[in-house]
Write an enzyme that holds these catalytic residues in place. Structure first.
Site, short mmCIF file in Angstrom:
data_model
loop_
_atom_site.label_atom_id
_atom_site.label_comp_id
_atom_site.label_asym_id
_atom_site.label_seq_id
_atom_site.Cartn_x
_atom_site.Cartn_y
_atom_site.Cartn_z
N THR A 90 0.82 -1.21 0.00
CA THR A 90 0.00 0.00 0.00
C THR A 90 0.85 1.26 0.00
N GLY A 143 2.87 -2.71 8.53
CA GLY A 143 3.17 -2.91 9.94
C GLY A 143 4.65 -3.17 10.14
N GLU A 192 -5.98 -6.04 4.00
CA GLU A 192 -6.04 -7.26 3.18
C GLU A 192 -7.16 -7.18 2.15
C1 LIG Z 1 0.71 -14.29 13.25
C2 LIG Z 1 0.37 -13.29 14.29
C3 LIG Z 1 -0.61 -12.27 13.74
C4 LIG Z 1 -1.25 -11.54 14.87
C5 LIG Z 1 -2.26 -10.56 14.34
C6 LIG Z 1 -3.31 -10.32 15.36
C7 LIG Z 1 -4.33 -9.32 14.87
C8 LIG Z 1 -5.70 -9.66 15.40
C9 LIG Z 1 -6.75 -9.35 14.35
C10 LIG Z 1 -7.80 -10.35 14.23
C11 LIG Z 1 -7.33 -11.65 13.72
C12 LIG Z 1 -6.92 -11.66 12.26
C13 LIG Z 1 -5.84 -12.67 12.03
C14 LIG Z 1 -5.10 -12.39 10.75
C15 LIG Z 1 -3.65 -12.27 10.92
C16 LIG Z 1 -3.07 -11.34 9.89
C17 LIG Z 1 -2.78 -9.99 10.47
C18 LIG Z 1 -2.44 -9.04 9.35
C19 LIG Z 1 -2.27 -7.62 9.83
C20 LIG Z 1 -2.65 -6.61 8.76
C21 LIG Z 1 -1.79 -6.74 7.51
C22 LIG Z 1 -2.39 -6.03 6.35
C23 LIG Z 1 -1.77 -6.11 5.16
C24 LIG Z 1 -2.36 -5.50 3.98
O1 LIG Z 1 -3.36 -4.84 4.00
S1 LIG Z 1 -1.50 -5.86 2.55
C25 LIG Z 1 -2.31 -4.95 1.29
C26 LIG Z 1 -3.67 -5.53 0.98
N1 LIG Z 1 -4.18 -4.90 -0.19
C27 LIG Z 1 -5.16 -5.43 -0.95
O2 LIG Z 1 -5.74 -6.45 -0.63
C28 LIG Z 1 -5.49 -4.71 -2.23
C29 LIG Z 1 -6.85 -5.09 -2.76
N2 LIG Z 1 -6.86 -4.95 -4.22
C30 LIG Z 1 -6.74 -6.05 -5.04
O3 LIG Z 1 -6.61 -7.18 -4.62
C31 LIG Z 1 -6.77 -5.79 -6.53
O4 LIG Z 1 -6.44 -4.44 -6.79
C32 LIG Z 1 -8.18 -6.07 -7.15
C33 LIG Z 1 -8.41 -7.55 -7.07
C34 LIG Z 1 -9.25 -5.29 -6.42
C35 LIG Z 1 -8.17 -5.63 -8.60
O5 LIG Z 1 -6.98 -6.13 -9.16
P1 LIG Z 1 -6.66 -5.83 -10.66
O6 LIG Z 1 -5.27 -6.28 -10.95
O7 LIG Z 1 -7.03 -4.42 -10.98
O8 LIG Z 1 -7.63 -6.86 -11.38
P2 LIG Z 1 -8.83 -6.52 -12.34
O9 LIG Z 1 -8.35 -5.79 -13.53
O10 LIG Z 1 -9.97 -5.97 -11.53
O11 LIG Z 1 -9.18 -8.02 -12.82
C36 LIG Z 1 -9.69 -8.83 -11.88
C37 LIG Z 1 -9.38 -10.20 -12.46
O12 LIG Z 1 -8.25 -10.67 -11.75
C38 LIG Z 1 -8.64 -11.76 -10.94
N3 LIG Z 1 -7.98 -11.62 -9.66
C39 LIG Z 1 -7.87 -10.48 -8.93
N4 LIG Z 1 -7.20 -10.73 -7.80
C40 LIG Z 1 -6.88 -12.04 -7.82
C41 LIG Z 1 -6.19 -12.91 -6.92
N5 LIG Z 1 -5.71 -12.45 -5.74
N6 LIG Z 1 -6.04 -14.20 -7.26
C42 LIG Z 1 -6.54 -14.65 -8.43
N7 LIG Z 1 -7.22 -13.91 -9.36
C43 LIG Z 1 -7.37 -12.61 -9.03
C44 LIG Z 1 -10.14 -11.62 -10.80
O13 LIG Z 1 -10.73 -12.86 -10.52
C45 LIG Z 1 -10.53 -11.14 -12.17
O14 LIG Z 1 -10.48 -12.21 -13.07
P3 LIG Z 1 -11.41 -12.16 -14.39
O15 LIG Z 1 -12.79 -11.85 -13.93
O16 LIG Z 1 -11.25 -13.55 -14.95
O17 LIG Z 1 -10.83 -11.07 -15.25
C1 LIG Z 2 -4.67 -1.62 10.48
C2 LIG Z 2 -4.16 -1.65 9.06
C3 LIG Z 2 -2.99 -2.36 8.77
C4 LIG Z 2 -2.50 -2.37 7.47
N1 LIG Z 2 -1.33 -3.04 7.21
C5 LIG Z 2 -0.84 -3.03 5.95
C6 LIG Z 2 0.40 -3.69 5.67
O1 LIG Z 2 1.02 -4.27 6.56
N2 LIG Z 2 0.87 -3.65 4.39
C7 LIG Z 2 0.20 -3.00 3.38
O2 LIG Z 2 0.69 -3.00 2.25
N3 LIG Z 2 -0.99 -2.38 3.61
C8 LIG Z 2 -1.50 -2.37 4.87
N4 LIG Z 2 -2.69 -1.74 5.13
C9 LIG Z 2 -3.33 -0.95 4.06
C10 LIG Z 2 -4.58 -1.62 3.54
O3 LIG Z 2 -4.25 -2.73 2.76
C11 LIG Z 2 -5.37 -0.58 2.73
O4 LIG Z 2 -5.82 0.40 3.64
C12 LIG Z 2 -6.55 -1.22 2.01
O5 LIG Z 2 -6.07 -2.01 0.95
C13 LIG Z 2 -7.53 -0.18 1.46
O6 LIG Z 2 -6.89 0.73 0.60
P1 LIG Z 2 -6.98 2.31 0.90
O7 LIG Z 2 -6.70 2.53 2.31
O8 LIG Z 2 -6.16 2.99 -0.12
O9 LIG Z 2 -8.53 2.66 0.66
P2 LIG Z 2 -9.18 3.00 -0.77
O10 LIG Z 2 -8.87 1.92 -1.73
O11 LIG Z 2 -8.86 4.40 -1.11
O12 LIG Z 2 -10.74 2.85 -0.38
C14 LIG Z 2 -11.45 3.98 0.10
C15 LIG Z 2 -12.91 3.79 -0.28
O13 LIG Z 2 -13.00 3.72 -1.73
C16 LIG Z 2 -13.78 2.59 -2.09
N5 LIG Z 2 -13.29 2.01 -3.34
C17 LIG Z 2 -12.00 1.91 -3.75
N6 LIG Z 2 -11.92 1.24 -4.92
C18 LIG Z 2 -13.20 0.90 -5.26
C19 LIG Z 2 -13.79 0.17 -6.34
N7 LIG Z 2 -13.05 -0.33 -7.34
N8 LIG Z 2 -15.14 0.00 -6.34
C20 LIG Z 2 -15.88 0.49 -5.33
N9 LIG Z 2 -15.40 1.19 -4.27
C21 LIG Z 2 -14.07 1.38 -4.24
C22 LIG Z 2 -13.58 1.59 -0.96
O14 LIG Z 2 -14.69 0.69 -0.91
C23 LIG Z 2 -13.52 2.50 0.25
O15 LIG Z 2 -14.85 2.75 0.70
C24 LIG Z 2 -3.20 -1.68 6.44
C25 LIG Z 2 -4.38 -0.99 6.73
C26 LIG Z 2 -4.86 -0.98 8.03
C27 LIG Z 2 -6.14 -0.22 8.33
#
Ligand SMILES: CCCCCCCCCCCCCCCCCCCCC/C=C/C(=O)SCCNC(=O)CCNC(=O)[C@H](O)C(C)(C)COP(=O)(O)OP(=O)(O)OC[C@H]1O[C@@H](n2cnc3c(N)ncnc32)[C@H](O)[C@@H]1OP(=O)(O)O
Ligand SMILES: Cc1cc2nc3c(=O)[nH]c(=O)nc-3n(C[C@H](O)[C@H](O)[C@H](O)COP(=O)(O)OP(=O)(O)OC[C@H]3O[C@@H](n4cnc5c(N)ncnc54)[C@H](O)[C@@H]3O)c2cc1C
Length: 615
Positions: free
Chosen positions: A151, A190, A433
C-alpha cells in the site's frame, strides 16, 4: 487459594446440559489437541517479563511501542522454547490454530505480526527455490525482521495503480527502486517504521522503458548492525490509530535505491541478466500472499469473536439489573430475551466461522498444491470465495463484537473490559487485506460470469452451482435446515439475477459496461454478501428463533466456557472465569496513575486560581 467464584456463575455452570470439555475437544480437533494447546499456553504464559506492570493504557504512544518490542522479544523466545520437538508440524499448527496466546501479551497486536503473517508467507509464495532456501533460513531464525510493503499513500485498493517503480539496469544487473511522488511512498505496512529491516515491496517493474506489471522485491532498508535507514531510504511512523498502536505501521520512500537482480522474488515471473522478462503464467499469482492472509483472517475472526462473546456472556450472567417482575428482585441481564438476542448469534457465528475457516483452509491447500503442478483452474474460484468470506466474516465480527461491548453497558466501554481493543483489532480487518466492498465486488464479478455460464448451459463449480438450479419462484420451503438452505439459495440466485438484469437494463439505455457495472454495484455487493427471505416465512422463523433462544439460555455460560480462553487471554475485568467483576473493575481503576495522589497538581496550578478568579 483461588478467589471465590461468583454464585450466579456457579449456578450457570451447574445448569449446563452438555459436557463442556467435549465441546472444547471438538473445537480443538480432539482431546490431544486440547492438551497440546493448554500445555503450550501453560509454558508460554509462565514466562517472566511477558506482562505489564503498568497497564499499557497508561503509557505514552512511544512507551507503548517500546514496551511491545520488549514483550515481543520475550514472547517469541518463549514460543520457540515451548515448541515440542516431538510434535508434527500439523499438531503444532493445531495447537496454535485456536490459541489466542499473542492476545494475552499484546492487547493491540505485536510489532512482529507482519513478519509472521505476511513477510514469511510472501517469501514462501513468491520466492524461487534458491531464494526461499536463503531467506527462510534468515527469516525463520529472526536474524532479520520483515514486513509486506504494498500500500502507498495514494493507492491501497488499486494495485495496478501503485507508483513505486523498479527499473532494471542491465549494465549493473540491478533494480533501481524509486518513489516518484509523495503519494508513491509506501504507507501502512506494519513494523515498517522502527522494527523491521527488510520488506517485500510490491513495485511496478520497467525494463527498457516497458511496463512489466507489479512484481515483488525483497528489500533491505535498515543496516543490520546500526539499524540506521540505508542511503536513499526515507522512513517514519504514520501516527496514532484507532487500534494496532503497537504494530508500528510506517511509511517508506525510495530515492533511486539500488538492489541486486536476485532481490526480485522470481517464482512466478523472472528477469534474466540481460533484462529478458519471463512473464508469469498468471499475473495474479503475484497477489497470492493476500489470498493466503484472507484465508487466515476468517479463522482469526472466529477466535476474536469467541473471545468477545465469552466476556459479554459471563458478564451478563453476573450482572443483575432492573426488575423483570414486581418483587422478584433484580434478574441476571442474561434473562432478558433482548440480551440473549444480542449475544447468542455471536456464539453461533463464531462456530460457523470456525467451520468455514476449516473448509476454506482445505480449499486453499488444494488449490495451492494444484498451482505447484501448474494447474491454475481453481484459482479464480478460490479468489472469489476468499474475498467473500474475508469480507463477510470481518463485517459480521465487527458488528457482533461492538454488540458484545454495548451489551455490557458502561463497563463495556472501559478499556479494562478489553472489548474496545478487540473491536479495534477486528474492525481493522474490514479494511486491511482488501477493503471489504472492493472484495465483495470481486466476488460479484465471478457470480455474474457464473450466471452467464449457467444460462448458456455450462456446468458450474460446486460453490456456484446454486446459480444453475432451475428453481421455481414459487418454491415453498419449510423451517427444516434443508428448507432454510433451499430458501437462501433461491434468494441468493434472485439477487445475482436481479443485479445482472439491472446491468443489462443500463446497457440497453446506452451506458457503457463499466458505467452499467457501477450503477448496479450496490445490488452486486448485496448479491455477494447477504440474502433475505420473503415476509410470510419471517413470522414462522421468528417463532422458531425465539424458541431457540430459550433453549440456549441454560447453556450460554457452558458454551462460552467451552471456548476455553484463560483469563490472561481474555485480559478482561468483565470476562474472568470467577466472575469477580466489581472487585476487578476496582483493582484496575486503582492502577490509574491519577489515583496515586488524592489531589492532582493541576488543582494548585490551574483550578484553584481559576476558581478564585485569579486566572
Ligand atoms: C501471526 C500473528 C498475527 C497476529 C495478528 C493479530 C491481529 C488480530 C486481528 C484479528 C485476527 C486476524 C488474524 C489475521 C492475521 C493477519 C494480520 C495481518 C495484519 C494486517 C496486515 C495487512 C496487510 C495489507 O493490508 S497488505 C495490502 C492488501 N491490499 C489489498 O488487498 C489490495 C486489494 N486490491 C486487489 O486485490 C486488486 O487491486 C483487485 C483484485 C481489487 C483488482 O486487481 P486488478 O489487478 O485491478 O484486477 P482486475 O483488472 O480488476 O481483474 C480482476 C481479475 O483478476 C482476478 N484476480 C484479482 N485478484 C486475484 C487474486 N488475488 N487471485 C486470483 N485472481 C485474481 C479476478 O478474478 C478477475 O479475473 P477475471 O474476472 O477472470 O478477469
Ligand atoms: C490496520 C491496518 C494495517 C495495514 N497493514 C498493511 C500492511 O502491513 N501492508 C500493506 O501493504 N498495507 C496495509 N494496510 C493498508 C490496507 O491494505 C489498505 O488500507 C486497504 O487495501 C484499502 O486501501 P486504501 O486505504 O487505499 O482505501 P481506498 O482503496 O482508497 O478505499 C477507500 C474507499 O474507496 C472505495 N473504493 C476503492 N476502490 C473501489 C472500487 N473499485 N469499487 C468500489 N469502491 C471502491 C472503498 O470501498 C472504500 O470505501 C493496512 C491498513 C490498516 C487499516
Amino acid at each position: 487459594m483461588s478467589a471465590k467464584v461468583n454464585d450466579d456463575l456457579l449456578t450457570e455452570r451447574r445448569k449446563c446440559e452438555f459436557n463442556v470439555e467435549e465441546l472444547t475437544n471438538y473445537l480443538d480437533g480432539g482431546a490431544q489437541a486440547t492438551q497440546n494447546r493448554r500445555k503450550l499456553e501453560d509454558k508460554v504464559l509462565s514466562t517472566k517479563g511477558l506482562f505489564d506492570e503498568v497497564p499499557e493504557e497508561y503509557l505514552s504512544h512511544k512507551e507503548k511501542y517500546e514496551n511491545a518490542v520488549r514483550k515481543a522479544v520475550v514472547y517469541y523466545k518463549a514460543m520457540k522454547e515451548a515448541e515440542d520437538p516431538n510434535q508434527t508440524e500439523q499438531e503444532r499448527a493445531n495447537a496454535t490454530y485456536r490459541s489466542l496466546l499473542h492476545a494475552a501479551v499484546f492487547k493491540d497486536n505485536s510489532p512482529f505480526s507482519l513478519h509472521l503473517a505476511m513477510f514469511i508467507p510472501a517469501i514462501l509464495g513468491q520466492a524461487d527455490e534458491e531464494q526461499k532456501k536463503y531467506w527462510m533460513k534468515r527469516a525463520s531464525k529472526m536474524e532479520i525482521i520483515g514486513t509486506y510493503a504494498q500500500t502507498e499513500l495514494g493507492h491501497g485498493t488499486f494495485i495496478r495503480g501503485l507508483e513505486t517503480t523498479a527499473t532494471y539496469d542491465p549494465k549493473t544487473e540491478e533494480f533501481v527502486l524509486h518513489s516518484p511522488t509523495l503519494t508513491a511512498y509506501k504507507w501502512w505496512p506494519g513494523s515498517l517504521a522502527h522494527t523491521a529491516n527488510y520488506c517485500v515491496v510490491m513495485a511496478h517493474l520497467y525494463i527498457n522503458g516497458k511496463s512489466c506489471g507489479i512484481q515483488p522485491f525483497i528489500v533491505q532498508f535498515r543496516d543490520e548492525e546500526t539499524h540506521q535507514p540505508l542511503p536513499g531510504i526515507k522512513l517514519g511512523e504514520i501516527g496514532a490509530k484507532l487500534g494496532f498502536n503497537t504494530v508500528n505501521n510506517g511509511f517508506l520512500g525510495f530515492d533511486q535505491h539500488r538492489i541486486p537482480r536476485n532481490r526480485m522474488l522470481m517464482k512466478n515471473a523472472q528477469v534474466l541478466k540481460d533484462g529478458t522478462f519471463k512473464r508469469s503464467p498468471n499475473s495474479k499469482l503475484t497477489y497470492g500472499t493476500m489470498v493466503y492472509v484472507r484465508v487466515v483472517i476468517v479463522n482469526g475472526m472466529a477466535n476474536q469473536l469467541a473471545r468477545a462473546v465469552t466476556i459479554a456472556v459471563r458478564y451478563s450472567a453476573v450482572r443483575r439489573q432492573s426488575e423483570l417482575k414486581p418483587d422478584a428482585g433484580e434478574p441476571q441481564i442474561l434473562d432478558y430475551v433482548t440480551q440473549q438476542h444480542k449475544l447468542f448469534i455471536g456464539i453461533a457465528s463464531s462456530h460457523a466461522f470456525t467451520l468455514t475457516a476449516k473448509w476454506l483452509t482445505r480449499m486453499y491447500q488444494k488449490v495451492t498444491a494444484d498451482l505447484e503442478k501448474g494447474n491454475l483452474d481453481e484459482l479464480p474460484e478460490l479468489h472469489a470465495i476468499a474475498c467473500c468470506l474475508k469480507a463477510v466474516t470481518t463485517t459480521d465480527t465487527s458488528v457482533l463484537v461492538e454488540r458484545s461491548r454495548t451489551s455490557c453497558g458502561g463497563h463495556g466501554y472501559m478499556l479494562s473490559s478489553n472489548l474496545p481493543q478487540i473491536y479495534g483489532l477486528v474492525t481493522a480487518a474490514c479494511t486491511y487485506e482488501g477493503e471489504n466492498t472492493v472484495l465483495m465486488l470481486q466476488t460479484a464479478r465471478s457470480l455474474v460470469k457464473a450466471l452467464e455460464q449457467a444460462q448458456s448451459g455450462k456446468r458450474l463449480s460446486p460453490t456456484m452451482s446454486y446459480l444453475s438450479e432451475k428453481v421455481s419462484s414459487r418454491l415453498k420451503w419449510d423451517n427444516s435446515i434443508d428448507g432454510i438452505v433451499k430458501g437462501f439459495r433461491r434468494v441468493a440466485y434472485g439477487k445475482v439475477e436481479s443485479a445482472m438484469r439491472s446491468m443489462r437494463k443500463y446497457v440497453r439505455s446506452g451506458l457503457g459496461p463499466e458505467d452499467a457495472w457501477n450503477m448496479s454495484s450496490v445490488q452486486l455487493v448485496a448479491a455477494s454478501e447477504y440474502t433475505s427471505i420473503s415476509e410470510a416465512d419471517i413470522r414462522q422463523l421468528q417463532d422458531t428463533y425465539e424458541d431457540l433462544l430459550g433453549k440456549i439460555r441454560p447453556n450460554a455460560v457452558g458454551l462460552v466456557d467451552a471456548f476455553d480462553f484463560r483469563d490472561q487471554i481474555l485480559n478482561s475485568t468483565l470476562g474472568a472465569y470467577d466472575g469477580r467483576v466489581y472487585e476487578r473493575l476496582m483493582e484496575e481503576a486503582l492502577k490509574s496513575p491519577l489515583n496515586a495522589e488524592p489531589v492532582n497538581q493541576s488543582f494548585h496550578k490551574y483550578l484553584k486560581p481559576f476558581m478564585q478568579g485569579k486566572l
